[in-house]
Design a protein around this motif. Sequence first.
Motif, PDB file in Angstrom:
ATOM      1  N   GLN A   1       0.849  -1.923   0.260  1.00 55.36           N
ATOM      2  CA  GLN A   1       0.078   0.102   0.279  1.00 55.36           C
ATOM      3  C   GLN A   1       0.814   1.454  -0.065  1.00 55.36           C
ATOM      4  N   ALA A   2       2.253   1.075   1.054  1.00 57.97           N
ATOM      5  CA  ALA A   2       2.977   2.209   0.812  1.00 57.97           C
ATOM      6  C   ALA A   2       3.637   2.443  -0.100  1.00 57.97           C
ATOM      7  N   VAL A   3       3.857   1.674  -1.078  1.00 60.11           N
ATOM      8  CA  VAL A   3       4.477   1.730  -2.886  1.00 60.11           C
ATOM      9  C   VAL A   3       3.527   2.225  -3.685  1.00 60.11           C
ATOM     10  N   ARG A   4       2.511   1.764  -3.615  1.00 67.28           N
ATOM     11  CA  ARG A   4       1.354   2.085  -4.542  1.00 67.28           C
ATOM     12  C   ARG A   4       0.710   3.156  -4.471  1.00 67.28           C
ATOM     13  N   ASN A   5       0.657   4.064  -3.064  1.00 69.91           N
ATOM     14  CA  ASN A   5       0.346   5.031  -3.350  1.00 69.91           C
ATOM     15  C   ASN A   5       1.312   6.270  -2.951  1.00 69.91           C
ATOM     16  N   GLY A   6       3.038   5.959  -3.097  1.00 72.39           N
ATOM     17  CA  GLY A   6       3.582   7.059  -2.815  1.00 72.39           C
ATOM     18  C   GLY A   6       4.385   6.964  -4.297  1.00 72.39           C
TER      19      GLY A   6
END
Length: 73
Positions: free
Chosen positions: A63-68
Amino acid sequence: MQESSLDRAKAHKPIVIEVGGEPLGVVVPHADGYRFLAVKLPAFAIDGQHFETVEKAHFAVSQAVRNGSPDVA
């Protein structure tokens, strides 16, 4: 005596978290689950966070990779 210390070392071995085939960090066993340690920039948003399971840590990293950084995963 020596065997028990080897077992303890295995229990504390870091587990690599990959997203899209790229290693982004590791989780290490902690008192209440696992602590995430980021090794690549896209995952630093959640560096140091604690998770109940390795699977929850992996999902959070994804999720962090996808959002950032949409071009990493």
